[in-house]
Scaffold this motif. Structure first.
Motif: not given
Length: 441
Positions: A270-277, A346-354
């Motif tokens: 699921i973190s790859f979804g953020v990395a793709a952005v 939850l860690a992914l949310v923290v990493r994305s928000v920051m």
């Protein structure tokens, strides 16, 4: 096409390919757990973690900055400078492979691991690491040349296809350990072939860079200044859970390690979804910085950060809902991972928000500023594992990971705010929108 439409289309396609590929990988892992046992699945996850950690060191950090320099040289029409960078990157991979092949067995013996599973599978592990390192470099360069599909698909689609083909070929072995060994050989050789084919795409993409600027003196010193800290940054961020699995290999049983390993792989998916952005927007961000357009750079970072944050929240909710069903595919004992997986998400949310703080520090020529905070994150992981895992088991391991990721994410955000005078968190996006809504005059 607007940035948001391009993010929705290109990153969506990349994430869909990643999702399909991950589905194949999880199918293989589930079959290994069901047919060969969770203990052998734990051994497989340790092998993969070792391969990833060796591979990320092989380019000596040049793959982590390859997208930046490819985009810069493409924007400036410096084909020959790009070719020099490319030659240096691949040269590192080959040189380190030779060192690994020569020094690996004696080192394992010296560490008392001469009879370990890694020592028994040393050659396929080394080949697999070489192919993985090549794909890292290939992908970084192709993304910088605005070929994200060619950059991602070797890892997202073809690697899973090789893994499942290798397992289906070897699953009928009467002795599971022999089948496991044969599977590693098939995967290693097959992925080397894929890496070399993808390298051909890099070579054929050179015509995307104009050759309008005379060759300047080598920028090797600048390359190293950017790349060296990113070896450690990449190890501690992109391969955080590979390090964590190796740390936990002495604290958890092989079955518990397999459960936690599956949870971390779902998190990585699921973190790859953020990395793709960020992969879609990075070339444009780098071009803005190369052209000294700071406002455009800040706007693109903010837009990408907003989209990444929204995606992370949606993925967190979706994973919390389907995780129990996914984990049951591996066997009844894997249902114990549902709670820890929710904590990891939850860690992914923290990493994305920051926001992408380490990336912004590197672009502003302050890559070394990230290292103390990355070290603090890894240090806190070690301490929290030591404190929490004996008491809480799998949940303790998840809480330790969440704590470590939160510490370094918040610390890096603060460092960017203090040194680059830029708020890369989600708050900046809201501030910019509120400012734009106020009429001038």
């Amino acid at each position: 096409m607007s940035l948001f439409r391009r993010l929705a289309s290109q990153s969506g396609i990349i994430f869909a390919a990643r999702l399909a590929g991950a589905g194949l990988i999880f199918l293989v892992q589930a079959l290994i757990a069901r047919l060969w046992g969770p203990e052998l699945l734990g051994e497989y996850l340790i092998v993969i973690a070792t391969v990833n950690l060796i591979a990320v060191v092989m380019p000596l950090g040049f793959h982590t900055v390859g997208t930046y320099f490819a985009a810069e040289y493409r924007a400036k029409g410096e084909r020959r400078q790009f070719m020099s960078f490319m030659t240096r990157s691949y040269g590192h991979v080959v040189a380190v492979l030779v060192l690994v092949l020569l020094g690996g067995p004696p080192l394992l013996t010296l560490m008392g691991q001469g009879e370990s599973g890694l020592a028994q599978h040393f050659i396929p592990v080394a080949l697999f690491a070489f192919a993985t390192a090549m794909v890292y470099v290939n992908g970084a360069l192709l993304i910088g040349l605005k070929r994200p599909f060619a950059g991602f698909f070797a890892d997202t689609m073809f690697r899973p296809l090789i893994v499942i083909a290798a397992f289906l070929t070897t699953m009928s072995f009467a002795v599971p350990t022999e089948g496991f060994t044969a599977m590693l050989w098939v995967v290693a050789v097959g992925y080397v072939i894929i890496a070399l084919v993808q390298f051909g795409f890099v070579v054929t993409s050179l015509n995307r860079i104009a050759d309008t600027v005379p060759l300047r003196p080598s920028e090797a010193a600048r390359w190293w200044r950017f790349a060296l800290p990113w070896v450690l940054i990449s190890l501690a961020t992109d391969f955080f859970f590979d390090i964590d699995l190796l740390l936990l290999s002495h604290a958890l049983s092989r079955e518990e390690l397999a459960i936690f390993g599956v949870c971390t792989r779902l998190f990585s998916l699921i973190s790859f979804g953020v990395a793709a952005v960020y992969a879609v927007t990075m070339p444009d961000m780098f071009e803005s910085e190369a052209n000294a357009d700071r406002e455009a750079f800040k706007r693109k970072v903010g837009d990408a950060n907003f989209v990444a944050s929204i995606i992370s929240v949606v993925l967190f909710g979706g994973m919390a809902a389907v995780a129990p069903l996914l984990l049951m595919l591996f066997g009844p004992s894997f249902s114990a991972g549902a709670g820890p997986l929710a904590v990891l998400c939850l860690a992914l949310v923290v990493r994305s928000v920051m926001g992408p703080a380490a990336l912004v520090l590197s672009i502003h020529d302050r890559p070394y500023a990230s290292l103390p905070f990355v070290a603090a994150g890894i240090g806190s992981l070690v301490v929290c594992n030591w404190l929490l895992v004996p008491m809480f088991g799998l949940m303790g391991a998840a809480l330790a990971a969440l704590t470590a990721i939160t510490i370094w994410s918040v610390s890096l955000w603060w460092m960017v705010l203090r040194t680059a005078r830029m708020d890369v968190s989600i708050l900046q996006w809201f501030r910019s929108r509120r400012t734009a809504a106020i009429p001038a005059g």
